[in-house]
Design a protein around this motif. Structure first.
Motif, short mmCIF file in Angstrom:
data_model
loop_
_atom_site.label_atom_id
_atom_site.label_comp_id
_atom_site.label_asym_id
_atom_site.label_seq_id
_atom_site.Cartn_x
_atom_site.Cartn_y
_atom_site.Cartn_z
N PHE A 1 0.79 -1.22 0.00
CA PHE A 1 0.00 0.00 0.00
C PHE A 1 0.83 1.28 0.00
O PHE A 1 0.31 2.35 -0.27
N THR A 2 2.11 1.19 0.34
CA THR A 2 2.93 2.38 0.49
C THR A 2 4.41 2.02 0.41
O THR A 2 4.78 0.86 0.65
N GLY A 3 5.23 2.99 0.07
CA GLY A 3 6.66 2.76 0.00
C GLY A 3 7.40 3.06 1.28
O GLY A 3 8.63 2.89 1.35
N SER A 4 6.68 3.49 2.31
CA SER A 4 7.32 3.81 3.58
C SER A 4 6.39 3.45 4.73
O SER A 4 5.16 3.48 4.59
N GLY A 5 7.00 3.12 5.87
CA GLY A 5 6.22 2.75 7.03
C GLY A 5 5.85 3.93 7.89
O GLY A 5 6.07 5.10 7.52
N LEU A 6 5.30 3.66 9.06
CA LEU A 6 4.89 4.71 9.97
C LEU A 6 6.10 5.35 10.64
O LEU A 6 7.04 4.66 11.02
N HIS B 1 -1.56 7.70 5.70
CA HIS B 1 -2.75 7.10 5.11
C HIS B 1 -2.38 5.75 4.50
O HIS B 1 -1.40 5.64 3.76
N VAL B 2 -3.18 4.75 4.79
CA VAL B 2 -3.02 3.42 4.22
C VAL B 2 -4.32 3.05 3.53
O VAL B 2 -5.39 3.10 4.15
N GLY B 3 -4.23 2.70 2.27
CA GLY B 3 -5.45 2.36 1.55
C GLY B 3 -5.17 1.56 0.30
O GLY B 3 -4.09 1.66 -0.30
N GLY B 4 -6.14 0.75 -0.08
CA GLY B 4 -6.01 -0.04 -1.30
C GLY B 4 -7.07 -1.11 -1.38
O GLY B 4 -7.83 -1.35 -0.43
N ASP B 5 -7.10 -1.78 -2.51
CA ASP B 5 -8.05 -2.86 -2.77
C ASP B 5 -7.50 -4.16 -2.18
O ASP B 5 -6.46 -4.67 -2.63
N LEU B 6 -8.19 -4.71 -1.20
CA LEU B 6 -7.74 -5.94 -0.55
C LEU B 6 -8.16 -7.20 -1.30
O LEU B 6 -7.62 -8.28 -1.03
N ILE C 1 6.46 0.19 24.98
CA ILE C 1 5.36 1.10 25.26
C ILE C 1 4.97 1.74 23.94
O ILE C 1 5.83 2.29 23.24
N GLY C 2 3.71 1.64 23.56
CA GLY C 2 3.28 2.16 22.28
C GLY C 2 1.93 2.86 22.35
O GLY C 2 1.06 2.44 23.11
N THR C 3 1.78 3.92 21.56
CA THR C 3 0.51 4.65 21.46
C THR C 3 0.20 4.89 19.99
O THR C 3 1.02 5.44 19.26
N MET C 4 -0.99 4.48 19.56
CA MET C 4 -1.41 4.62 18.17
C MET C 4 -2.78 5.28 18.11
O MET C 4 -3.70 4.90 18.83
N GLN C 5 -2.91 6.27 17.22
CA GLN C 5 -4.19 6.90 16.94
C GLN C 5 -4.63 6.54 15.54
O GLN C 5 -3.80 6.51 14.61
N VAL C 6 -5.92 6.26 15.36
CA VAL C 6 -6.45 5.95 14.03
C VAL C 6 -7.71 6.76 13.77
O VAL C 6 -8.43 7.13 14.70
N LYS C 7 -7.96 7.03 12.49
CA LYS C 7 -9.20 7.72 12.09
C LYS C 7 -9.48 7.38 10.64
O LYS C 7 -8.68 6.74 9.95
N ASN C 8 -10.65 7.79 10.18
CA ASN C 8 -11.06 7.60 8.78
C ASN C 8 -11.00 6.15 8.34
O ASN C 8 -10.54 5.83 7.23
N LEU C 9 -11.48 5.27 9.19
CA LEU C 9 -11.50 3.84 8.91
C LEU C 9 -12.69 3.49 8.04
O LEU C 9 -13.83 3.93 8.30
N SER C 10 -12.45 2.70 6.99
CA SER C 10 -13.57 2.21 6.18
C SER C 10 -13.16 0.93 5.45
O SER C 10 -11.97 0.69 5.19
N LEU C 11 -14.17 0.14 5.12
CA LEU C 11 -13.97 -1.12 4.39
C LEU C 11 -15.18 -1.28 3.46
O LEU C 11 -16.23 -1.73 3.90
N ILE C 12 -14.99 -0.89 2.21
CA ILE C 12 -16.11 -0.82 1.26
C ILE C 12 -16.02 -1.97 0.26
O ILE C 12 -15.03 -2.10 -0.47
#
Length: 339
Positions: free
Chosen positions: A267-272, A279-284, A326-337
């Motif tokens: 989905f991307t050429g670089s990690g977090l 943004h991570v997105g694509g056709d699964l 120890i890790g903290t992750m925030q997510v938003k704009n989640l969808s699966l269409i």
């Protein structure tokens, strides 16, 4: 290390995997019908041409909190009850203490932060700067600053949603994979913080922290000899061992299920990167089909080698923490269409 995760996370069965969500019938519950996103057209089957397989993707209804050791429903975790009852579960398997009893702190953003010594969950209004969800986990506290052994269980912090029949929120309206033309997955992720806290005894194979999105691909064709059997399909948003998580395929040692982890590279050429939204997105869909083909080639799920017998029946997202991280992750704009 991933081969231990899903079997330890869900140690009993598929029923335990998706426990405590309520049965749902779209025709009987108009609130669920509102959760179906359509593109304005209807397919030849009579189903919407475009269906959002997830509901309450902003976590506005909060969570049903599950007990860390028994999986029993403890009660809701919400910033408000006015949005209705939760449809998502909050799993915290093998944690030293449940977050259910935590008293929330009201943040300046309007969100509520529930926290104890081991984890924190932040939920709040759709306009909050802390939307839609923030998950934090503290492996140092969970393990009392001592590394676990290779076969010892480890804590997780996960949001999970049952999708398909027999008791998922979308029920029988969930399309079969063979009927789909695409499955568009999108999520925005922000790694707010990570510390490995590496000490003597560290083994990257068993002590690496991961934040994944996991989809249960399940045979749900009634009457089929493979009915109920499944495999795990993963999108690995973060693995502290790799700048860009790649593909990893294994068979779970405990359940025998295939774990088909495509990583993040498709989905991307670089990690977090800490402090930067990604943004991570694509056709699964083609990747899920590749996963099913891999299972069949390995002699798994061979009762049916037809895409038309399988659905995406469950979605799970969050931390697995087998080390002192120890890790903290925030997510938003989640969808699966599904189209």
């Amino acid at each position: 290390m991933k081969k231990f995760f899903l079997s330890l996370l869900f140690p009993v069965s598929i029923t335990a995997l998706i426990s405590c969500s309520r049965s749902a019938d779209l025709t009987a519950n108009p609130e669920l019908v509102k959760g179906v996103k359509t593109a304005g057209t209807v397919s030849a089957t009579g189903l919407p041409a475009s269906v959002n397989l997830l509901t309450d993707t902003g976590f506005q209804k909060g969570f049903n909190v599950l007990h860390p050791s028994t999986g029993a429903l403890q009660g809701p975790l919400q910033y408000t009850s006015s949005n209705g009852s939760p449809v998502w579960n909050l799993a915290q398997w093998y944690s030293a203490a449940s977050i259910y009893a935590a008293t929330p702190t009201i943040l300046s953003s309007g969100s509520y932060r529930y926290a104890n010594n081991y984890k924190a969950v932040t939920v709040g209004p759709a306009v909050s700067a802390d939307r839609s969800l923030v998950f934090a986990i503290n492996g140092q506290s969970e393990f009392n600053n001592t590394y676990r052994g290779a076969t010892d269980p480890f804590p997780v912090l996960l949001a999970d949603l049952k999708i398909a029949d027999p008791d998922g929120w979308l029920g029988t309206a969930t399309p079969f994979i063979g009927a789909m033309s695409s499955v568009q997955f999108d999520i925005d992720a922000l790694l707010q913080y990570h510390a490995r806290n590496q000490q003597a005894g560290y083994n990257s194979a068993i002590h690496a922290i991961q934040f994944s999105c996991t989809f249960l691909i399940q045979n749900l064709r009634q009457g089929n000899p493979g009915y109920g059997k499944s495999m795990y399909f993963l999108v690995m948003l973060y693995d502290d061992r790799y700048p860009l998580p790649g593909k990893s395929v294994s068979t779970d040692l405990f359940t025998g299920k295939l774990i088909y982890d495509v990583g993040l590279a498709p989905f991307t050429g670089s990690g977090l990167t800490a402090g930067q939204w990604k943004h991570v997105g694509g056709d699964l869909l083609p990747l899920i089909k590749d996963g099913l083909n891999e299972a069949w080639n390995r002699g798994l799920l061979t009762e049916s080698q037809n895409y038309n017998d399988y659905k995406i029946s469950l979605f799970t997202m969050g931390w697995e923490c087998p080390g002192l991280n120890i890790g903290t992750m925030q997510v938003k704009n989640l969808s699966l269409i599904a189209n």
